[in-house]
Design a protein around this motif. Structure first.
Motif, short mmCIF file in Angstrom:
data_model
loop_
_atom_site.label_atom_id
_atom_site.label_comp_id
_atom_site.label_asym_id
_atom_site.label_seq_id
_atom_site.Cartn_x
_atom_site.Cartn_y
_atom_site.Cartn_z
N UNK A 175 0.83 -1.20 0.00
CA UNK A 175 0.00 0.00 0.00
C UNK A 175 0.87 1.26 0.00
N UNK A 176 1.94 1.21 0.75
CA UNK A 176 2.86 2.36 0.79
C UNK A 176 3.53 2.55 -0.57
N UNK A 177 3.90 1.44 -1.20
CA UNK A 177 4.52 1.51 -2.52
C UNK A 177 3.55 2.07 -3.55
N UNK A 178 2.29 1.70 -3.45
CA UNK A 178 1.27 2.24 -4.36
C UNK A 178 1.09 3.74 -4.15
N UNK A 179 1.15 4.17 -2.90
CA UNK A 179 1.05 5.60 -2.59
C UNK A 179 2.20 6.36 -3.24
N UNK A 180 3.41 5.83 -3.10
CA UNK A 180 4.60 6.49 -3.66
C UNK A 180 4.52 6.51 -5.19
N UNK A 181 4.13 5.39 -5.78
CA UNK A 181 4.03 5.30 -7.23
C UNK A 181 2.97 6.25 -7.77
N UNK A 182 1.84 6.35 -7.07
CA UNK A 182 0.77 7.26 -7.48
C UNK A 182 1.25 8.71 -7.44
N UNK A 183 1.95 9.06 -6.37
CA UNK A 183 2.47 10.43 -6.24
C UNK A 183 3.49 10.74 -7.33
N UNK A 251 14.63 0.75 -4.99
CA UNK A 251 15.22 1.74 -4.09
C UNK A 251 14.36 1.99 -2.86
N UNK A 252 13.06 1.73 -2.97
CA UNK A 252 12.16 2.00 -1.85
C UNK A 252 12.07 0.81 -0.90
N UNK A 253 11.77 -0.37 -1.44
CA UNK A 253 11.58 -1.54 -0.58
C UNK A 253 12.54 -2.68 -0.89
N UNK A 254 13.16 -2.65 -2.08
CA UNK A 254 14.03 -3.75 -2.48
C UNK A 254 13.29 -5.06 -2.68
N UNK A 255 11.96 -4.96 -2.89
CA UNK A 255 11.14 -6.16 -3.05
C UNK A 255 10.66 -6.73 -1.73
#
Length: 307
Positions: A175-183, A251-255
């Motif tokens: 969910x956090x990754x989706x937020x970052x990608x959306x932004x 770079x954000x989560x590394x998977x």
């Protein structure tokens, strides 16, 4: 003697040029560039497909030919299907987020307000598209840190009782990754839709108002039908880009954590440069290529139908 030879060459060149139709001349100018790009793309593509048919390439001097065994192994790997599911969730979720936020902001900055304020808002709202993936990843890691400003604000508002590890909790990481990608991705949609909105005749809105249509009525019966070709093209292009997205995720989560945000692009990187299993990495890369090629063909057909 030399002048006569040059004159003969000029005559031969003139005959060749006379035989070439005017429609073919542009393609001749493009030919050197196409040859260079074609070689730069075709050679790596060929090598990736070749590596996927061998075992232990690069790490062994004489790798053995295994045919489609690597594909069978990948297709039987649960981790591959988990990464595929994550890729679908991430891609679809990001594109939907881009469309919703991008459309809303395009409508907002298209309103009749002070021209200077409108220019300022447009400049500020496009900033996320300008930042590199490294800058975006580092800043969002700081914001979503358990001791970051987002947890601090939510705590002060009484929404949470203890800090949340947004990127370290498997249930929150995607969910956090989706937020970052959306932004990061909404400015592309916003700018594309804004250009489409400005091409819609105002007479259509005036006619809708006379018929008693409100804001949502005009949006649904005027804006959406007029923007439909733009929506299809931009959504497909965004889908292709997001499906292949690697830097922001890595770079954000590394998977991680674990494999909770592992997508096909990060899986390819992990196989190649972490596990040094280049055959498996090539196999996953070929699967990404096939899916991306299908999306690209669909996109090109859509664009051709618009012309």
């Amino acid at each position: 003697m030399r002048s006569a030879l040059i004159a003969d060459l000029n005559k031969d060149m003139q005959k060749i040029l006379n035989n070439i139709s005017n429609e073919s001349i542009p393609y001749l100018f493009l030919l050197p560039c196409l040859l260079i790009l074609g070689s730069l793309l075709s050679v790596p593509l060929y090598k990736v497909v070749e590596y996927s048919l061998y075992d232990n390439v690069i790490v062994q001097k004489n790798p053995s030919f295994v045919g489609l065994e690597n594909y069978k192994e990948i297709l039987g790997d649960i981790a591959f299907w988990k990464a595929t599911l994550n890729t679908i969730i991430f891609t679809v979720g990001s594109v939907i987020g881009h469309l919703i936020i991008g459309t809303s902001l395009a409508l907002l900055v298209n309103t009749d307000i002070n021209p200077k304020a409108r220019t300022l808002f447009r400049s500020l709202l496009i900033l996320p598209w300008i930042f590199t993936a490294v800058v975006v990843a580092v800043n969002w890691q700081l914001l979503l840190n358990p001791f970051g400003i987002i947890n601090y604000g939510l705590d002060k508002l009484g929404i949470i009782n203890e800090p949340l590890d947004w990127l370290g909790d498997p249930s929150l990481a995607m969910w956090s990754l989706l937020l970052i990608s959306t932004w990061r991705g909404y400015p592309f949609i916003m700018v594309s839709f804004l250009s489409g909105l400005q091409s819609i005749p105002k007479e259509l809105y005036e006619a809708a108002e006379i018929d008693g249509a409100g804001f949502f009525g005009k949006f649904w019966h005027v804006t959406i039908p007029q923007l439909k070709p733009v929506i299809y093209g931009v959504a497909l292009l965004d889908l292709i880009w997001t499906f292949q997205l690697f830097p922001l995720v890595w770079l954000t989560t590394g998977g991680g954590p674990g494999r909770s945000t592992e997508v096909l692009s990060t899986m390819t990187f992990r196989y190649a440069f972490v596990n040094f299993e280049f055959s498996q990495a090539s196999t996953v890369a070929v699967s990404i290529l096939i899916i991306s090629a299908a999306f690209t063909i669909f996109y090109l057909r859509n664009e051709k139908s618009r012309i």
